[in-house]
Design a protein around this motif. Structure first.
Motif, PDB file in Angstrom:
ATOM      1  N   ILE A  30      30.113 -28.115  -2.515  1.00 37.00           N
ATOM      2  CA  ILE A  30      29.094 -27.081  -3.112  1.00 37.00           C
ATOM      3  C   ILE A  30      29.217 -27.431  -4.466  1.00 37.00           C
ATOM      4  CG2 ILE A  30      28.865 -24.657  -3.567  1.00 37.00           C
ATOM      5  CD1 ILE A  30      29.544 -24.358  -0.447  1.00 37.00           C
ATOM      6  N   VAL A  31      30.447 -27.426  -5.025  1.00 39.54           N
ATOM      7  CA  VAL A  31      30.720 -27.770  -6.473  1.00 39.54           C
ATOM      8  C   VAL A  31      29.865 -29.179  -6.844  1.00 39.54           C
ATOM      9  CG1 VAL A  31      32.607 -28.499  -8.099  1.00 39.54           C
ATOM     10  CG2 VAL A  31      33.058 -26.817  -6.559  1.00 39.54           C
ATOM     11  N   ARG A  32      30.221 -30.183  -6.003  1.00 37.61           N
ATOM     12  CA  ARG A  32      29.484 -31.680  -6.402  1.00 37.61           C
ATOM     13  C   ARG A  32      28.021 -31.388  -6.529  1.00 37.61           C
ATOM     14  NH1 ARG A  32      30.755 -36.513  -7.254  1.00 37.61           N
ATOM     15  NH2 ARG A  32      32.714 -36.284  -6.444  1.00 37.61           N
ATOM     16  N   ARG A  33      27.221 -30.459  -5.487  1.00 38.68           N
ATOM     17  CA  ARG A  33      26.120 -30.412  -5.343  1.00 38.68           C
ATOM     18  C   ARG A  33      25.320 -29.482  -6.529  1.00 38.68           C
ATOM     19  NH1 ARG A  33      26.378 -30.253   0.014  1.00 38.68           N
ATOM     20  NH2 ARG A  33      26.504 -28.017   0.061  1.00 38.68           N
ATOM     21  N   ASN A  34      26.412 -28.673  -6.827  1.00 37.25           N
ATOM     22  CA  ASN A  34      25.586 -27.613  -7.654  1.00 37.25           C
ATOM     23  C   ASN A  34      25.953 -27.846  -9.341  1.00 37.25           C
ATOM     24  OD1 ASN A  34      24.377 -25.144  -6.442  1.00 37.25           O
ATOM     25  ND2 ASN A  34      26.325 -25.252  -5.477  1.00 37.25           N
ATOM     26  N   LEU A  35      27.041 -28.897  -9.477  1.00 40.47           N
ATOM     27  CA  LEU A  35      27.458 -29.357 -10.790  1.00 40.47           C
ATOM     28  C   LEU A  35      27.112 -30.588 -11.341  1.00 40.47           C
ATOM     29  CD1 LEU A  35      30.530 -26.750 -11.294  1.00 40.47           C
ATOM     30  CD2 LEU A  35      28.207 -26.325 -11.620  1.00 40.47           C
ATOM     31  N   ARG A  36      27.087 -31.389 -10.537  1.00 41.80           N
ATOM     32  CA  ARG A  36      27.134 -32.810 -10.850  1.00 41.80           C
ATOM     33  C   ARG A  36      26.125 -33.210 -12.002  1.00 41.80           C
ATOM     34  NH1 ARG A  36      29.308 -37.725  -9.571  1.00 41.80           N
ATOM     35  NH2 ARG A  36      27.970 -39.434  -9.456  1.00 41.80           N
ATOM     36  N   LYS A  37      24.974 -32.981 -11.717  1.00 37.60           N
ATOM     37  CA  LYS A  37      24.145 -33.217 -12.976  1.00 37.60           C
ATOM     38  C   LYS A  37      24.453 -32.714 -14.491  1.00 37.60           C
ATOM     39  CE  LYS A  37      19.471 -33.550 -14.545  1.00 37.60           C
ATOM     40  NZ  LYS A  37      19.738 -33.748 -16.005  1.00 37.60           N
ATOM     41  N   ARG A  38      24.761 -31.230 -14.245  1.00 39.55           N
ATOM     42  CA  ARG A  38      25.485 -30.676 -15.599  1.00 39.55           C
ATOM     43  C   ARG A  38      26.460 -31.439 -15.938  1.00 39.55           C
ATOM     44  NH1 ARG A  38      23.169 -25.197 -15.504  1.00 39.55           N
ATOM     45  NH2 ARG A  38      22.316 -24.760 -13.390  1.00 39.55           N
ATOM     46  N   ILE A  39      27.649 -31.866 -15.305  1.00 39.55           N
ATOM     47  CA  ILE A  39      28.743 -32.281 -15.898  1.00 39.55           C
ATOM     48  C   ILE A  39      28.512 -33.843 -16.352  1.00 39.55           C
ATOM     49  CG2 ILE A  39      30.960 -33.168 -15.096  1.00 39.55           C
ATOM     50  CD1 ILE A  39      31.371 -30.651 -13.506  1.00 39.55           C
ATOM     51  N   ASP A  41      25.795 -34.528 -17.815  1.00 31.69           N
ATOM     52  CA  ASP A  41      25.035 -34.409 -18.983  1.00 31.69           C
ATOM     53  C   ASP A  41      26.146 -34.039 -19.996  1.00 31.69           C
ATOM     54  OD1 ASP A  41      22.551 -35.044 -17.693  1.00 31.69           O
ATOM     55  OD2 ASP A  41      21.885 -32.894 -17.726  1.00 31.69           O
ATOM     56  N   MET A  42      27.242 -33.192 -19.469  1.00 29.05           N
ATOM     57  CA  MET A  42      28.466 -33.044 -20.268  1.00 29.05           C
ATOM     58  C   MET A  42      29.159 -34.108 -20.915  1.00 29.05           C
ATOM     59  SD  MET A  42      29.489 -29.567 -18.571  1.00 29.05           S
ATOM     60  CE  MET A  42      31.120 -29.310 -19.624  1.00 29.05           C
ATOM     61  N   HIS A  43      29.401 -35.053 -20.158  1.00 31.54           N
ATOM     62  CA  HIS A  43      30.097 -36.315 -20.451  1.00 31.54           C
ATOM     63  C   HIS A  43      29.248 -37.616 -20.831  1.00 31.54           C
ATOM     64  CE1 HIS A  43      33.756 -34.275 -19.428  1.00 31.54           C
ATOM     65  NE2 HIS A  43      33.134 -33.552 -18.271  1.00 31.54           N
ATOM     66  N   ILE A  44      27.997 -37.412 -20.814  1.00 32.22           N
ATOM     67  CA  ILE A  44      27.268 -38.697 -21.139  1.00 32.22           C
ATOM     68  C   ILE A  44      27.829 -39.444 -22.425  1.00 32.22           C
ATOM     69  CG2 ILE A  44      25.635 -37.617 -22.745  1.00 32.22           C
ATOM     70  CD1 ILE A  44      24.810 -39.892 -19.641  1.00 32.22           C
ATOM     71  N   ASP A  49      31.355 -46.999 -21.058  1.00 30.36           N
ATOM     72  CA  ASP A  49      31.663 -47.638 -19.727  1.00 30.36           C
ATOM     73  C   ASP A  49      31.164 -46.783 -18.478  1.00 30.36           C
ATOM     74  OD1 ASP A  49      32.586 -48.847 -17.546  1.00 30.36           O
ATOM     75  OD2 ASP A  49      34.706 -48.946 -18.088  1.00 30.36           O
ATOM     76  N   VAL A  50      30.252 -47.531 -17.847  1.00 31.09           N
ATOM     77  CA  VAL A  50      29.689 -46.561 -16.866  1.00 31.09           C
ATOM     78  C   VAL A  50      30.648 -45.952 -15.857  1.00 31.09           C
ATOM     79  CG1 VAL A  50      28.067 -46.355 -14.782  1.00 31.09           C
ATOM     80  CG2 VAL A  50      27.187 -47.346 -17.069  1.00 31.09           C
ATOM     81  N   GLU A  51      31.690 -46.896 -15.336  1.00 34.42           N
ATOM     82  CA  GLU A  51      32.612 -46.742 -14.475  1.00 34.42           C
ATOM     83  C   GLU A  51      33.686 -45.456 -15.075  1.00 34.42           C
ATOM     84  OE1 GLU A  51      34.577 -50.303 -12.883  1.00 34.42           O
ATOM     85  OE2 GLU A  51      32.564 -51.141 -12.369  1.00 34.42           O
ATOM     86  N   MET A  52      34.146 -45.657 -16.299  1.00 33.72           N
ATOM     87  CA  MET A  52      34.928 -44.631 -16.859  1.00 33.72           C
ATOM     88  C   MET A  52      34.137 -43.296 -16.906  1.00 33.72           C
ATOM     89  SD  MET A  52      37.388 -43.576 -18.062  1.00 33.72           S
ATOM     90  CE  MET A  52      38.739 -44.739 -18.668  1.00 33.72           C
ATOM     91  N   ARG A  53      32.934 -43.157 -17.275  1.00 36.81           N
ATOM     92  CA  ARG A  53      32.134 -42.006 -17.337  1.00 36.81           C
ATOM     93  C   ARG A  53      32.189 -41.404 -15.822  1.00 36.81           C
ATOM     94  NH1 ARG A  53      27.914 -43.884 -20.579  1.00 36.81           N
ATOM     95  NH2 ARG A  53      26.593 -44.293 -18.887  1.00 36.81           N
ATOM     96  N   GLU A  54      31.760 -42.190 -14.956  1.00 33.86           N
ATOM     97  CA  GLU A  54      31.795 -41.642 -13.554  1.00 33.86           C
ATOM     98  C   GLU A  54      33.164 -41.294 -13.226  1.00 33.86           C
ATOM     99  OE1 GLU A  54      30.684 -40.341  -9.918  1.00 33.86           O
ATOM    100  OE2 GLU A  54      29.363 -41.312 -11.578  1.00 33.86           O
ATOM    101  N   ILE A  56      35.332 -39.843 -15.284  1.00 33.98           N
ATOM    102  CA  ILE A  56      35.516 -38.547 -15.951  1.00 33.98           C
ATOM    103  C   ILE A  56      34.597 -37.463 -15.264  1.00 33.98           C
ATOM    104  CG2 ILE A  56      34.894 -37.154 -17.908  1.00 33.98           C
ATOM    105  CD1 ILE A  56      35.693 -40.093 -19.293  1.00 33.98           C
ATOM    106  N   VAL A  57      33.542 -37.863 -14.761  1.00 29.11           N
ATOM    107  CA  VAL A  57      32.783 -36.678 -13.987  1.00 29.11           C
ATOM    108  C   VAL A  57      33.515 -36.314 -12.668  1.00 29.11           C
ATOM    109  CG1 VAL A  57      30.458 -36.336 -12.829  1.00 29.11           C
ATOM    110  CG2 VAL A  57      30.611 -37.576 -15.018  1.00 29.11           C
ATOM    111  N   SER A  58      33.675 -37.558 -12.014  1.00 29.30           N
ATOM    112  CA  SER A  58      34.590 -37.054 -10.765  1.00 29.30           C
ATOM    113  C   SER A  58      35.924 -36.120 -10.857  1.00 29.30           C
ATOM    114  CB  SER A  58      34.941 -38.406 -10.123  1.00 29.30           C
ATOM    115  OG  SER A  58      35.470 -38.103  -8.996  1.00 29.30           O
ATOM    116  N   ARG A  59      36.415 -36.569 -11.948  1.00 31.63           N
ATOM    117  CA  ARG A  59      37.597 -35.740 -12.081  1.00 31.63           C
ATOM    118  C   ARG A  59      37.363 -34.304 -12.584  1.00 31.63           C
ATOM    119  NH1 ARG A  59      39.527 -39.225  -9.175  1.00 31.63           N
ATOM    120  NH2 ARG A  59      41.176 -40.591 -10.018  1.00 31.63           N
ATOM    121  N   HIS A  60      36.174 -34.152 -13.433  1.00 32.71           N
ATOM    122  CA  HIS A  60      36.168 -32.717 -13.929  1.00 32.71           C
ATOM    123  C   HIS A  60      35.588 -32.052 -12.710  1.00 32.71           C
ATOM    124  CE1 HIS A  60      33.995 -30.146 -17.528  1.00 32.71           C
ATOM    125  NE2 HIS A  60      34.828 -29.667 -16.609  1.00 32.71           N
TER     126      HIS A  60
END
Length: 102
Positions: A30-39, A41-44, A49-54, A56-60
């Motif tokens: 539920i967290v992933r579904r509801n927040l993935r796009k927002r997070i 955008d927050m970490h863009i 490095d796309v892998e590093m950004r991913e 960071i998003v995953s860890r957040h």
């Protein structure tokens, strides 16, 4: 404008999906579904490095999930890479503070 973790948690907790969740795995989904796009955008701008950004998003997303479980259900979950999550969260907080001061 970025949302604080408190606002992100509120988005999840106020959702009907969360109110029906019956397991830790469901809360995580539920967290992933509801927040993935927002997070994302927050970490863009956090890394070129796309892998590093991913990562960071995953860890957040994991950080938000752990906070929800701890604060609302009293469940303390510490994954093996908790130190890494804490370091990323701390660095992200510092960057947010630096941006607000400028």
């Amino acid at each position: 404008m970025t949302a604080s973790d408190t606002e992100l948690i509120r988005i999840v907790v106020d959702s009907d999906e969360f109110k029906k969740a019956e397991s830790i795995n469901e809360v995580s989904r539920i967290v992933r579904r509801n927040l993935r796009k927002r997070i994302i955008d927050m970490h863009i701008d956090d890394s070129m490095d796309v892998e590093m950004r991913e990562r960071i998003v995953s860890r957040h997303l994991e950080w938000i999930t752990m906070k929800i479980l701890r604060e609302l259900d009293g469940i303390v979950m510490l994954p093996s890479h908790f130190d890494e999550i804490e370091e990323l969260e701390s660095a992200w907080r510092k960057s947010q503070t630096d941006m607000q001061q400028h």
